[in-house]
Design an enzyme around this catalytic site. Structure first.
Site, PDB file in Angstrom:
ATOM      1  N   GLU A  13       0.858  -1.187   0.000  1.00  0.00           N
ATOM      2  CA  GLU A  13       0.000   0.000   0.000  1.00  0.00           C
ATOM      3  C   GLU A  13       0.890   1.232   0.000  1.00  0.00           C
ATOM      4  OE1 GLU A  13      -3.547   2.269   2.487  1.00  0.00           O
ATOM      5  OE2 GLU A  13      -1.852   1.390   3.566  1.00  0.00           O
TER       6      GLU A  13
ATOM      7  N   ARG B 260       1.028   5.029   0.470  1.00  0.00           N
ATOM      8  CA  ARG B 260       0.302   6.176   1.002  1.00  0.00           C
ATOM      9  C   ARG B 260       0.857   7.435   0.353  1.00  0.00           C
ATOM     10  NH1 ARG B 260      -2.587   6.055   5.850  1.00  0.00           N
ATOM     11  NH2 ARG B 260      -2.768   8.272   5.419  1.00  0.00           N
TER      12      ARG B 260
ATOM     13  N   ARG C 187      -5.902  10.508   0.098  1.00  0.00           N
ATOM     14  CA  ARG C 187      -6.798  11.133   1.051  1.00  0.00           C
ATOM     15  C   ARG C 187      -7.332  12.437   0.461  1.00  0.00           C
ATOM     16  NH1 ARG C 187      -7.997   6.930   2.021  1.00  0.00           N
ATOM     17  NH2 ARG C 187      -7.152   5.576   3.631  1.00  0.00           N
TER      18      ARG C 187
ATOM     19  N   HIS D 147     -13.163   6.314   8.104  1.00  0.00           N
ATOM     20  CA  HIS D 147     -12.480   6.191   9.388  1.00  0.00           C
ATOM     21  C   HIS D 147     -13.258   6.951  10.461  1.00  0.00           C
ATOM     22  CE1 HIS D 147      -9.286   5.341   6.474  1.00  0.00           C
ATOM     23  NE2 HIS D 147      -8.663   4.698   7.440  1.00  0.00           N
TER      24      HIS D 147
ATOM     25  N   LYS E  45     -13.959  -0.298   3.097  1.00  0.00           N
ATOM     26  CA  LYS E  45     -12.960  -0.320   4.165  1.00  0.00           C
ATOM     27  C   LYS E  45     -13.482   0.552   5.298  1.00  0.00           C
ATOM     28  CE  LYS E  45      -8.143   0.922   5.190  1.00  0.00           C
ATOM     29  NZ  LYS E  45      -6.937   1.591   4.642  1.00  0.00           N
TER      30      LYS E  45
ATOM     31  N   ARG F 104      -6.832  -6.711  14.127  1.00  0.00           N
ATOM     32  CA  ARG F 104      -5.966  -6.782  12.943  1.00  0.00           C
ATOM     33  C   ARG F 104      -5.493  -8.213  12.687  1.00  0.00           C
ATOM     34  NH1 ARG F 104      -4.355  -1.662  11.293  1.00  0.00           N
ATOM     35  NH2 ARG F 104      -5.014   0.024  12.695  1.00  0.00           N
TER      36      ARG F 104
ATOM     37  N   GLN G 245      -1.559  -0.141  14.711  1.00  0.00           N
ATOM     38  CA  GLN G 245      -1.052  -0.951  13.603  1.00  0.00           C
ATOM     39  C   GLN G 245       0.161  -1.772  14.041  1.00  0.00           C
ATOM     40  OE1 GLN G 245       0.736   0.968  10.033  1.00  0.00           O
ATOM     41  NE2 GLN G 245      -0.939   0.022   8.904  1.00  0.00           N
TER      42      GLN G 245
END
Length: 208
Positions: free
Chosen positions: A29, A31, A61, A105, A132, A170, A193
Site C-alpha cells: 500500500e 500512502r 486522502r 475512518h 474499508k 488486525r 497498527q
C-alpha cells in the site's frame, strides 16, 4: 492478505518495498499523502512493481490533488479513496477498470450496527468495489460489534479496529471475513497498527 503500508522519504520507498516483500507481505500500500519529497510517482510505482512483483494499492486522502492519483492509476491494482471523494475521480477509476476501495475512518468510537449498515449502503452507492471501515475500539463490546458486522456483511469488506484495544482485530478480523489487514515496515501509519512481520507470524500461528 497482508498489506504493507509504505510512506516516508521518497529515496527510501523502494528499499521499504523490498523489505515488505522479504517480510512476506501480499500487497504493497503506497500512502501518497505520506511520501516526503518530490519526484515522478509513475516511475516509482513501476520500480516497485519491478522489484517486488506484488499488487499495489494506491491510497489517496481528500486533501491530496486529484492529479497525483490519476497519473498512477493505470499502473496500480487497487485505488483507495476516502468516503466523500468527488464523483469525477471515482468515475475515472471505474473507467480505468481498477478495483475501488472506499474508506471510512471513525477515530472516536465504533457505531451501532444500524449505523454501520447505513454507512455501508451509502459507500456501496458511491461506487465501492470493496468497503474499508476503520473504527476506534473503546471496549470489548466494540470489538464484538465490529466482528459481528464484518461476519454478516456479505460483500467484499475490509474492517479494522483502531487503538490499543483494536490491535487484536488486525489479527482476527480475517477469520470473520475481512479481506486485508494492514501492517507497517518502518513505522505505524495508524493507531494500533502492527508490523508486517508480526502480523505474518500471528496469522500463521492460527492457521490463517
Amino acid at each position: 492478505m497482508i498489506a504493507a503500508t509504505i510512506g516516508g522519504r521518497r529515496k527510501n520507498i523502494i528499499n521499504l518495498a523490498e523489505k515488505a516483500k522479504k517480510s512476506k507481505a501480499d500487497i504493497i500500500e503506497i500512502r501518497l499523502d505520506k511520501i516526503i519529497g518530490k519526484g515522478d510517482n509513475v516511475l516509482l510505482i513501476k520500480e516497485i512493481k519491478k522489484k517486488t512483483n506484488l499488487p499495489i494499492i494506491a491510497t489517496k486522502r481528500l486533501f491530496l490533488p486529484d492529479d497525483e492519483i490519476k497519473e498512477i492509476i493505470p499502473f496500480v491494482d487497487y485505488i483507495d479513496l476516502e468516503y466523500g471523494e468527488k464523483k469525477p475521480l471515482i468515475d475515472f477509476v471505474k473507467k480505468n477498470k481498477k478495483t475501488l476501495i472506499i474508506s471510512h475512518h471513525n477515530y472516536k468510537d465504533t457505531p451501532d450496527i444500524k449505523t454501520l449498515v447505513s454507512l455501508s449502503s451509502s459507500m456501496e452507492k458511491a461506487g465501492a468495489d470493496i468497503l474499508k471501515i476503520a473504527t476506534f475500539i473503546n471496549n470489548k463490546d466494540d470489538i464484538i460489534r465490529l466482528l459481528n458486522f464484518t461476519y454478516n456483511y456479505k460483500k467484499p469488506i475490509i474492517a479494522i479496529g483502531m487503538g490499543l484495544l483494536g490491535k487484536i482485530t488486525r489479527i482476527i478480523e480475517p477469520i470473520f471475513g475481512s479481506l486485508i489487514t494492514y501492517g507497517f515496515i518502518n513505522k505505524p501509519y495508524a493507531d494500533g497498527q502492527l508490523s508486517v512481520s508480526s502480523l505474518r507470524r500471528e496469522i500463521e500461528r492460527y492457521g490463517l
